[in-house]
Design a protein around this motif. Structure first.
Motif, PDB file in Angstrom:
ATOM      1  N   PHE A 124       2.506  -1.656   4.400  1.00 21.48           N
ATOM      2  CA  PHE A 124       2.283  -2.548   3.252  1.00 21.48           C
ATOM      3  C   PHE A 124       3.556  -3.357   2.993  1.00 21.48           C
ATOM      4  O   PHE A 124       4.663  -2.914   3.303  1.00 21.48           O
ATOM      5  CB  PHE A 124       1.949  -1.746   1.995  1.00 21.48           C
ATOM      6  CG  PHE A 124       0.763  -0.820   2.153  1.00 21.48           C
ATOM      7  CD1 PHE A 124      -0.497  -1.219   1.737  1.00 21.48           C
ATOM      8  CD2 PHE A 124       0.924   0.445   2.704  1.00 21.48           C
ATOM      9  CE1 PHE A 124      -1.586  -0.368   1.877  1.00 21.48           C
ATOM     10  CE2 PHE A 124      -0.160   1.298   2.850  1.00 21.48           C
ATOM     11  CZ  PHE A 124      -1.420   0.886   2.432  1.00 21.48           C
ATOM     12  N   TYR A 177      -3.007  -0.710  -5.521  1.00 21.10           N
ATOM     13  CA  TYR A 177      -1.593  -0.554  -5.859  1.00 21.10           C
ATOM     14  C   TYR A 177      -1.431  -0.552  -7.378  1.00 21.10           C
ATOM     15  O   TYR A 177      -2.141  -1.246  -8.095  1.00 21.10           O
ATOM     16  CB  TYR A 177      -0.721  -1.627  -5.192  1.00 21.10           C
ATOM     17  CG  TYR A 177      -0.812  -3.028  -5.753  1.00 21.10           C
ATOM     18  CD1 TYR A 177       0.207  -3.557  -6.545  1.00 21.10           C
ATOM     19  CD2 TYR A 177      -1.894  -3.852  -5.444  1.00 21.10           C
ATOM     20  CE1 TYR A 177       0.145  -4.854  -7.029  1.00 21.10           C
ATOM     21  CE2 TYR A 177      -1.963  -5.150  -5.920  1.00 21.10           C
ATOM     22  CZ  TYR A 177      -0.943  -5.649  -6.715  1.00 21.10           C
ATOM     23  OH  TYR A 177      -0.998  -6.941  -7.185  1.00 21.10           O
ATOM     24  N   TYR A 213       8.991  -2.977   2.354  1.00 15.78           N
ATOM     25  CA  TYR A 213       7.912  -2.543   3.240  1.00 15.78           C
ATOM     26  C   TYR A 213       7.682  -1.048   3.053  1.00 15.78           C
ATOM     27  O   TYR A 213       8.624  -0.253   3.075  1.00 15.78           O
ATOM     28  CB  TYR A 213       8.250  -2.887   4.694  1.00 15.78           C
ATOM     29  CG  TYR A 213       8.349  -4.383   4.872  1.00 15.78           C
ATOM     30  CD1 TYR A 213       7.235  -5.129   5.233  1.00 15.78           C
ATOM     31  CD2 TYR A 213       9.540  -5.058   4.602  1.00 15.78           C
ATOM     32  CE1 TYR A 213       7.310  -6.512   5.343  1.00 15.78           C
ATOM     33  CE2 TYR A 213       9.624  -6.432   4.715  1.00 15.78           C
ATOM     34  CZ  TYR A 213       8.500  -7.156   5.089  1.00 15.78           C
ATOM     35  OH  TYR A 213       8.572  -8.518   5.179  1.00 15.78           O
ATOM     36  N   VAL A 216       1.011  -6.581  -3.516  1.00 17.90           N
ATOM     37  CA  VAL A 216       1.093  -5.694  -2.355  1.00 17.90           C
ATOM     38  C   VAL A 216       0.035  -6.125  -1.340  1.00 17.90           C
ATOM     39  O   VAL A 216      -1.146  -6.252  -1.659  1.00 17.90           O
ATOM     40  CB  VAL A 216       0.879  -4.216  -2.738  1.00 17.90           C
ATOM     41  CG1 VAL A 216       0.817  -3.341  -1.482  1.00 17.90           C
ATOM     42  CG2 VAL A 216       1.997  -3.746  -3.664  1.00 17.90           C
ATOM     43  N   GLU A 217       0.486  -6.357  -0.112  1.00 19.30           N
ATOM     44  CA  GLU A 217      -0.412  -6.754   0.974  1.00 19.30           C
ATOM     45  C   GLU A 217      -0.512  -5.618   1.995  1.00 19.30           C
ATOM     46  O   GLU A 217       0.481  -4.959   2.300  1.00 19.30           O
ATOM     47  CB  GLU A 217       0.142  -7.988   1.691  1.00 19.30           C
ATOM     48  CG  GLU A 217       0.403  -9.176   0.784  1.00 19.30           C
ATOM     49  CD  GLU A 217       1.311 -10.175   1.459  1.00 19.30           C
ATOM     50  OE1 GLU A 217       0.798 -11.006   2.235  1.00 19.30           O
ATOM     51  OE2 GLU A 217       2.537 -10.121   1.221  1.00 19.30           O
ATOM     52  N   VAL A 218      -1.698  -5.430   2.539  1.00 17.98           N
ATOM     53  CA  VAL A 218      -1.879  -4.486   3.647  1.00 17.98           C
ATOM     54  C   VAL A 218      -1.623  -5.253   4.937  1.00 17.98           C
ATOM     55  O   VAL A 218      -2.364  -6.176   5.263  1.00 17.98           O
ATOM     56  CB  VAL A 218      -3.300  -3.892   3.675  1.00 17.98           C
ATOM     57  CG1 VAL A 218      -3.393  -2.807   4.733  1.00 17.98           C
ATOM     58  CG2 VAL A 218      -3.686  -3.339   2.328  1.00 17.98           C
ATOM     59  N   CYS A 239      -5.068  -4.043  -3.121  1.00 13.95           N
ATOM     60  CA  CYS A 239      -4.088  -4.629  -2.199  1.00 13.95           C
ATOM     61  C   CYS A 239      -4.704  -5.815  -1.458  1.00 13.95           C
ATOM     62  O   CYS A 239      -5.876  -5.807  -1.095  1.00 13.95           O
ATOM     63  CB  CYS A 239      -3.624  -3.588  -1.180  1.00 13.95           C
ATOM     64  SG  CYS A 239      -2.678  -2.233  -1.902  1.00 13.95           S
ATOM     65  N   LYS A 256      -3.641  -1.525   9.008  1.00 14.89           N
ATOM     66  CA  LYS A 256      -4.480  -0.410   8.569  1.00 14.89           C
ATOM     67  C   LYS A 256      -4.756   0.522   9.733  1.00 14.89           C
ATOM     68  O   LYS A 256      -5.020   0.064  10.846  1.00 14.89           O
ATOM     69  CB  LYS A 256      -5.825  -0.912   8.033  1.00 14.89           C
ATOM     70  CG  LYS A 256      -5.788  -1.625   6.716  1.00 14.89           C
ATOM     71  CD  LYS A 256      -7.223  -1.942   6.298  1.00 14.89           C
ATOM     72  CE  LYS A 256      -7.275  -2.815   5.057  1.00 14.89           C
ATOM     73  NZ  LYS A 256      -8.679  -3.106   4.689  1.00 14.89           N
ATOM     74  N   THR A 260      -5.247  -8.662   1.586  1.00 19.36           N
ATOM     75  CA  THR A 260      -5.267  -8.760   3.051  1.00 19.36           C
ATOM     76  C   THR A 260      -5.413 -10.225   3.424  1.00 19.36           C
ATOM     77  O   THR A 260      -6.198 -10.956   2.819  1.00 19.36           O
ATOM     78  CB  THR A 260      -6.442  -7.973   3.663  1.00 19.36           C
ATOM     79  OG1 THR A 260      -7.673  -8.445   3.097  1.00 19.36           O
ATOM     80  CG2 THR A 260      -6.310  -6.485   3.409  1.00 19.36           C
ATOM     81  N   ILE A 281       0.839   3.432  -4.197  1.00 18.84           N
ATOM     82  CA  ILE A 281      -0.335   2.997  -3.438  1.00 18.84           C
ATOM     83  C   ILE A 281      -1.237   4.187  -3.182  1.00 18.84           C
ATOM     84  O   ILE A 281      -0.782   5.296  -2.855  1.00 18.84           O
ATOM     85  CB  ILE A 281       0.091   2.359  -2.103  1.00 18.84           C
ATOM     86  CG1 ILE A 281       0.958   1.121  -2.363  1.00 18.84           C
ATOM     87  CG2 ILE A 281      -1.121   1.973  -1.257  1.00 18.84           C
ATOM     88  CD1 ILE A 281       1.599   0.547  -1.130  1.00 18.84           C
ATOM     89  N   ASN A 306      -0.168   3.430   7.804  1.00 21.03           N
ATOM     90  CA  ASN A 306      -0.511   2.138   7.218  1.00 21.03           C
ATOM     91  C   ASN A 306       0.782   1.453   6.764  1.00 21.03           C
ATOM     92  O   ASN A 306       1.722   2.121   6.321  1.00 21.03           O
ATOM     93  CB  ASN A 306      -1.442   2.317   6.016  1.00 21.03           C
ATOM     94  CG  ASN A 306      -2.731   3.028   6.390  1.00 21.03           C
ATOM     95  OD1 ASN A 306      -3.561   2.497   7.104  1.00 21.03           O
ATOM     96  ND2 ASN A 306      -2.875   4.262   5.919  1.00 21.03           N
TER      97      ASN A 306
END
Length: 492
Positions: A403, A432, A395, A418-420, A452, A423, A454, A488, A401
């Motif tokens: 991720f 990323y 993480y 990589v996920e957001v 990234c 935000k 979502t 990122i 933010n």
């Protein structure tokens, strides 16, 4: 001229101590008793010393007609008050010098209300909590001799004092700027259960504090609190427009989910209205059992254009009010929106601002507090089948933010996604970059970038992410290990 003459007369007889008690030498209080061989004595001294005499009615009549200077004249009060109102004024006078509310902790400062805020900010900054939304959270250890004093800085500035007193928890809260207060404070007490004990109290003035008591035994039983009780403190203001909005908005409440209806608003053939979220779940109107069609309540929808909606998280502290078309965007990034901890085995829930703090304090082994992460992992091509289900998650928290970096590999490929998760600004888009480094020749790198993700499920995530064939990665490995980094950045 007559007023000036009376003022001069008053000052003269006060200077001559005509209205001073012959025993304590303070300004006389009623009834005034004329004691033989002593003089005019105030009521308090007569009682304390059991003095007997005659009531000096004429002197009382003169005293009642005079406007007396406040006794805090030396510290700045310029008021002259009719005698009958003098005591009440001096009790609440903002020029009344008082010790610091942290005198129990050793502070020796003493001063008037107007100087208290600057003193507290400069000398006790560790006791200051700031939140522009006037929502504050304080943890109190109820097994200790509690004496917590905090300055809460929001739209108002208030001092809260929390003490433990035998079987009760005492709250004293007062405004440090205003001598007259016209707003409330809601305090929720939370423990380990989902229950809370809520109390509403009027915020008092700095010079006239009052205390609210909460029974500790009942509080612990209701909230299942053991050592620590969490206080959620919400300040609120009152005005006529707020009252008007609340009266109107009750007609926009969906009868099913109790949320406020926004366009599109649907209705049954008899005019009962429902929000767009509940309508697909209903076969018949729950009010009259009539069947639904596709009828919209356009009249009600039209009225929403002039209605200010409270944020759906107002019960958690958000004070923002928005038009219907603005509310969805705000609520997506509202600072009071609750989020679960992204780690699967953790039950913590918190706001955007404290979920990052929670990760840092409780999951340090999984959290990177920067926009750049570099690591070395084991890599042996001949053993790839052993890593078919190999999956790591890290993480990354930066600039508020959050991720999640997922690294996975099977017998043929290694995957990075990589996920957001959170935000700070809803419109932000993040890129990323994954780089494979040959540590024998650090300038030799294999780099790819992507946007990234979502709201993507795990099955789709690794179908669209960055991947490298393992046979290519083998040429970057050194002694069975290879190094990669993840960086990122925000897309401009």
């Amino acid at each position: 001229m007559a007023e000036q003459t009376l003022t001069q007369f008053t000052d003269k007889i006060l200077l001559e101590k005509t209205f001073s008690c012959a025993v304590c030498e303070k300004l006389l209080t009623l009834p005034i008793v004329l004691v033989e061989d002593v003089g005019n004595v105030c009521n308090n001294c007569c009682k304390e010393r059991d003095l007997k005499g005659l009531q000096n009615v004429k002197l009382e009549m003169i005293l009642k007609e005079l406007k007396i200077p406040c006794k805090f004249q030396a510290t700045g009060c310029k008021e002259r008050i009719i005698f009958s109102s003098l005591k009440e004024h001096e009790t609440n006078c903002k020029f009344h010098e008082k010790p610091c509310l942290l005198s129990h902790a050793g502070c020796e400062w003493k001063g008037v209300q107007s100087d208290f805020r600057s003193h507290f900010n400069e000398c006790h900054s560790e006791h200051v909590i700031t939140n522009s939304q006037s929502f504050f959270v304080i943890d109190v250890n109820i097994n200790e001799e509690t004496n917590v004093t905090k300055l809460l800085k929001g739209k108002q500035e208030c001092i809260i004092i929390i003490k433990k007193d035998l079987e009760d928890l005492l709250h004293t809260i007062c405004d440090v700027k205003n001598t007259e207060c016209n707003y409330d404070c809601i305090i929720k007490h939370l423990g380990q259960s989902s229950n809370c004990v809520e109390t509403k109290c009027k915020v008092s003035s700095f010079s006239n504090m009052h205390t609210t008591r909460i029974n500790l035994s009942a509080l612990q039983q209701m909230t299942e609190a053991t050592n620590v009780v969490t206080l959620q403190i919400k300040m609120s203001t009152y005005n006529e427009s707020t009252e008007f909005d609340e009266k109107v908005l009750q007609y926009f409440e969906c009868p099913v989910c109790k949320m406020l209806m926004k366009p599109p608003i649907y209705q049954c053939k008899f005019g009962h209205s429902f929000c767009s979220n509940c309508r697909p779940k209903l076969e018949k109107c729950p009010n009259c059992r009539a069947l639904f069609g596709t009828t919209r309540n356009y009249s009600l929808e039209g009225l929403t254009a002039g209605i200010s909606y409270s944020c759906m998280y107002h019960h958690l502290g958000c004070e923002d009010t928005l038009l219907a078309h603005e509310s969805d965007k705000h609520e997506a990034v509202c600072p009071f929106k609750p989020y679960p901890c992204p780690l699967d085995d953790c039950s913590f829930k918190g706001t955007h601002s404290n979920i990052g703090k929670h990760l840092d304090e409780n999951h340090k082994d999984k959290v990177i507090a920067a926009d750049f992460f570099k690591t070395t992992v084991e890599f042996r091509l001949e053993q790839m089948m052993d890593f078919y289900n190999f999956h790591q998650k890290f993480y990354i928290v930066f600039d508020e933010n959050i991720f999640r970096l997922s690294f996975k590999r099977n017998s043929d490929y290694s995957f990075w996604a990589v996920e957001v998760l959170r935000k700070k600004e809803e419109d932000d888009v993040f890129i990323y970059e994954i780089g494979i480094i040959d540590m024998r020749k650090p300038d030799r790198r294999l780099i790819r970038c992507d946007v990234c993700f979502t709201d993507t499920n795990s099955e789709e995530l690794f179908k669209k992410c960055i991947l490298f064939p393992n046979n290519i990665l083998a040429s970057y490995a050194c002694n069975g290990m290879f190094t990669y980094y993840c960086q990122i950045r925000k897309r401009q």
